[in-house]
Design a protein around this motif. Structure first.
Motif, short mmCIF file in Angstrom:
data_model
loop_
_atom_site.label_atom_id
_atom_site.label_comp_id
_atom_site.label_asym_id
_atom_site.label_seq_id
_atom_site.Cartn_x
_atom_site.Cartn_y
_atom_site.Cartn_z
N GLY A 1 9.20 -12.09 38.15
CA GLY A 1 8.46 -12.06 39.56
C GLY A 1 8.12 -13.39 39.90
O GLY A 1 8.34 -14.36 39.22
N ARG A 2 7.83 -13.57 41.26
CA ARG A 2 7.35 -14.89 41.77
C ARG A 2 6.34 -15.57 40.97
O ARG A 2 6.43 -16.62 40.70
CB ARG A 2 6.99 -14.80 43.35
N PHE A 3 5.26 -14.57 40.58
CA PHE A 3 4.22 -15.35 39.84
C PHE A 3 4.76 -15.45 38.45
O PHE A 3 4.25 -16.56 37.92
CB PHE A 3 2.90 -14.21 39.90
N GLY A 4 5.20 -14.87 37.83
CA GLY A 4 6.08 -14.76 36.59
C GLY A 4 6.80 -16.35 36.59
O GLY A 4 6.52 -17.02 35.41
N VAL A 5 7.58 -16.38 37.46
CA VAL A 5 8.56 -17.59 37.51
C VAL A 5 7.85 -18.87 37.63
O VAL A 5 7.93 -20.11 37.20
CB VAL A 5 9.62 -17.61 38.57
N LEU A 6 6.41 -18.85 38.47
CA LEU A 6 5.80 -20.00 38.61
C LEU A 6 4.93 -20.35 37.42
O LEU A 6 4.92 -21.42 37.16
CB LEU A 6 4.82 -19.65 39.86
N LEU A 7 4.51 -19.42 36.78
CA LEU A 7 4.11 -19.53 35.56
C LEU A 7 4.85 -20.13 34.40
O LEU A 7 4.58 -21.10 33.41
CB LEU A 7 3.20 -18.33 34.92
N GLN A 8 6.14 -19.80 34.30
CA GLN A 8 7.04 -20.28 33.49
C GLN A 8 7.33 -21.76 33.89
O GLN A 8 7.53 -22.72 32.94
CB GLN A 8 8.47 -19.54 33.51
N ALA A 9 7.59 -22.02 35.10
CA ALA A 9 7.78 -23.61 35.47
C ALA A 9 6.61 -24.38 34.92
O ALA A 9 6.47 -25.45 34.35
CB ALA A 9 7.69 -23.73 37.04
N LEU A 10 5.29 -23.80 35.14
CA LEU A 10 4.35 -24.52 34.56
C LEU A 10 4.19 -24.88 33.24
O LEU A 10 3.77 -25.89 32.67
CB LEU A 10 2.87 -23.90 35.00
N LEU A 11 4.57 -23.65 32.41
CA LEU A 11 4.60 -23.99 31.19
C LEU A 11 5.65 -24.76 30.51
O LEU A 11 5.38 -25.63 29.54
CB LEU A 11 5.34 -22.32 30.33
N ALA A 12 6.89 -24.61 31.13
CA ALA A 12 7.82 -25.97 30.86
C ALA A 12 7.33 -27.41 31.17
O ALA A 12 7.49 -28.05 29.98
CB ALA A 12 8.91 -25.66 31.41
N LEU A 13 6.58 -27.45 32.20
CA LEU A 13 6.11 -28.90 32.26
C LEU A 13 4.83 -29.22 31.39
O LEU A 13 4.93 -30.39 30.89
CB LEU A 13 5.53 -28.84 33.76
N CYS A 14 3.99 -28.22 31.19
CA CYS A 14 2.99 -28.66 30.10
C CYS A 14 3.49 -28.60 28.74
O CYS A 14 2.90 -29.73 27.91
CB CYS A 14 1.88 -27.65 30.30
N ALA A 15 4.35 -27.93 28.49
CA ALA A 15 5.04 -27.96 27.14
C ALA A 15 5.65 -29.18 26.70
O ALA A 15 5.55 -29.84 25.75
CB ALA A 15 5.92 -26.70 26.76
N PHE A 16 6.62 -29.50 27.48
CA PHE A 16 7.32 -30.90 27.42
C PHE A 16 6.66 -32.05 27.60
O PHE A 16 6.95 -33.15 27.33
CB PHE A 16 8.50 -30.77 28.24
N SER A 17 5.40 -32.04 28.16
CA SER A 17 4.45 -33.11 28.10
C SER A 17 4.11 -33.54 26.77
O SER A 17 3.77 -34.72 26.62
CB SER A 17 3.33 -32.78 29.19
N THR A 18 3.82 -32.59 25.95
CA THR A 18 3.46 -32.90 24.68
C THR A 18 4.52 -33.80 23.99
O THR A 18 4.05 -34.77 23.10
CB THR A 18 3.24 -31.56 23.83
N LEU A 19 5.76 -33.48 24.42
CA LEU A 19 6.70 -34.62 23.56
C LEU A 19 6.46 -35.93 24.23
O LEU A 19 6.71 -36.86 23.46
CB LEU A 19 8.29 -33.98 23.93
N MET A 20 6.20 -36.04 25.46
CA MET A 20 5.94 -37.40 26.01
C MET A 20 4.85 -37.91 25.41
O MET A 20 4.84 -39.27 24.78
CB MET A 20 5.57 -37.24 27.54
N LEU A 21 3.97 -37.30 25.09
CA LEU A 21 2.53 -37.67 24.55
C LEU A 21 3.03 -38.04 23.02
O LEU A 21 2.27 -39.16 22.50
CB LEU A 21 1.53 -36.57 24.26
N LYS A 22 3.74 -37.30 22.39
CA LYS A 22 4.05 -37.66 21.04
C LYS A 22 4.73 -39.03 20.86
O LYS A 22 4.62 -39.77 19.86
CB LYS A 22 5.14 -36.56 20.39
N ARG A 23 5.66 -39.23 21.94
CA ARG A 23 6.36 -40.42 21.99
C ARG A 23 5.45 -41.76 22.19
O ARG A 23 5.60 -42.76 21.51
CB ARG A 23 7.40 -40.73 23.14
N CYS A 24 4.38 -41.60 22.99
CA CYS A 24 3.26 -42.60 23.12
C CYS A 24 2.50 -42.79 21.91
O CYS A 24 2.11 -43.91 21.76
CB CYS A 24 2.46 -42.26 24.28
N LYS A 25 2.30 -41.64 21.15
CA LYS A 25 1.48 -41.83 19.80
C LYS A 25 2.38 -42.54 18.68
O LYS A 25 1.79 -42.77 17.68
CB LYS A 25 1.01 -40.41 19.34
#
Length: 267
Positions: free
Chosen positions: A17-41
């Motif tokens: 649903g719309r709410f579910g897709v929005l949550l999935q987009a936020l999840l993808a953004l937050c999850a892959f930000s950890t890889l950016m953080l790992k590169r900086c570390k």
């Protein structure tokens, strides 16, 4: 007509649903930000160039998308609460699945190294980096994900998971809150750990960064070690060693003459 919803949990189709897709987009953004953080570390001398980092992390992105949509598909196959089914799939992926991914990466790496397929070694893309090597490694990693998801699907056929579904999310009366927990909060925490670990598995291991000598050529630690050993075994050193040997032999000869002369005095 709205999709039917069980007494507890979200209704059928809520994950897409719309709410579910929005949550999935936020999840993808937050999850892959950890890889950016790992590169900086990463230490500066071991930090990957952006192109290599993209090649490494995009393999995880492809595998994670496959697992994610496979879990959504499997969660909507039955009339049970899809949120709790998705959560069970996700927990199995993060525990047993993580072990299977590690095993798959190790086995594939051994086979590739034995066959000497250089461009299929995870994290090795050639110099300059070749897109063909990245595509081949993506296919291998996706095959590992297919193997992992197949095993997890077989495990889910074992009876008794229905009771676990009721225990996990049965106490949450609000379906929206359940959807937030299932599609955002729990996956973000677990995915952050999984991405960090898997990235360490499939990235190239840098022991020490190569340095440039005065002439501009690349000097590796092994080359420096070899050069030092060659200096130690150079002819100049042999000449110095021969001179020292001659000096020692000369001193020994003088000692012998002194001993003979002392014997003559005594006689």
């Amino acid at each position: 007509m709205a999709a039917p919803r069980p007494a507890h949990g979200c209704g059928s189709g809520a994950l897409l649903g719309r709410f579910g897709v929005l949550l999935q987009a936020l999840l993808a953004l937050c999850a892959f930000s950890t890889l950016m953080l790992k590169r900086c570390k990463e230490p500066k001398e071991e930090r990957r160039p952006w192109r290599i980092w993209f090649y490494d992390t995009s393999k995880q992105a492809i595998g994670a998308l496959f697992i994610h949509f496979a879990n959504i598909f499997l969660s909507d196959l039955t009339e049970e609460d899809p949120c709790s089914l998705y959560l069970i799939n996700f927990i199995l992926d993060a525990t047993l699945g993580m072990l299977l991914i590690w095993l798959g990466v190790k086995v594939v790496s051994r086979i590739v190294q034995h066959k000497k397929y250089t461009y299929l070694v995870f994290g090795e893309y050639g110099d300059p980096p070749q897109a063909a090597a990245w595509i081949g490694q993506c296919i291998l990693y996706l095959l590992i994900m297919v193997f992992e998801k197949t095993v997890i699907s077989v495990v889910l056929l074992i009876p008794g998971w229905t009771k676990l579904q009721q225990i996990l999310l049965g106490y949450i009366p609000n379906p929206q809150l359940e959807l937030v927990l299932v599609m955002l909060v729990v996956p973000f925490i677990v995915n952050a750990i999984m991405f960090w670990v898997v990235d360490s598995l499939i990235m190239r291991k840098y022991k020490q960064k190569d340095t440039l000598d005065i002439n501009g050529s690349i000097e590796t630690p092994r080359a420096r070690k070899t050069e030092e050993s060659q200096v130690l075994l150079s002819p100049d050193m042999d000449f110095d060693q021969s001179e020292s040997d001659q000096d020692i032999s000369g001193l020994q000869g003088m000692n012998q003459k002194m001993k003979q002369s002392s014997y003559q005095v005594v006689i």
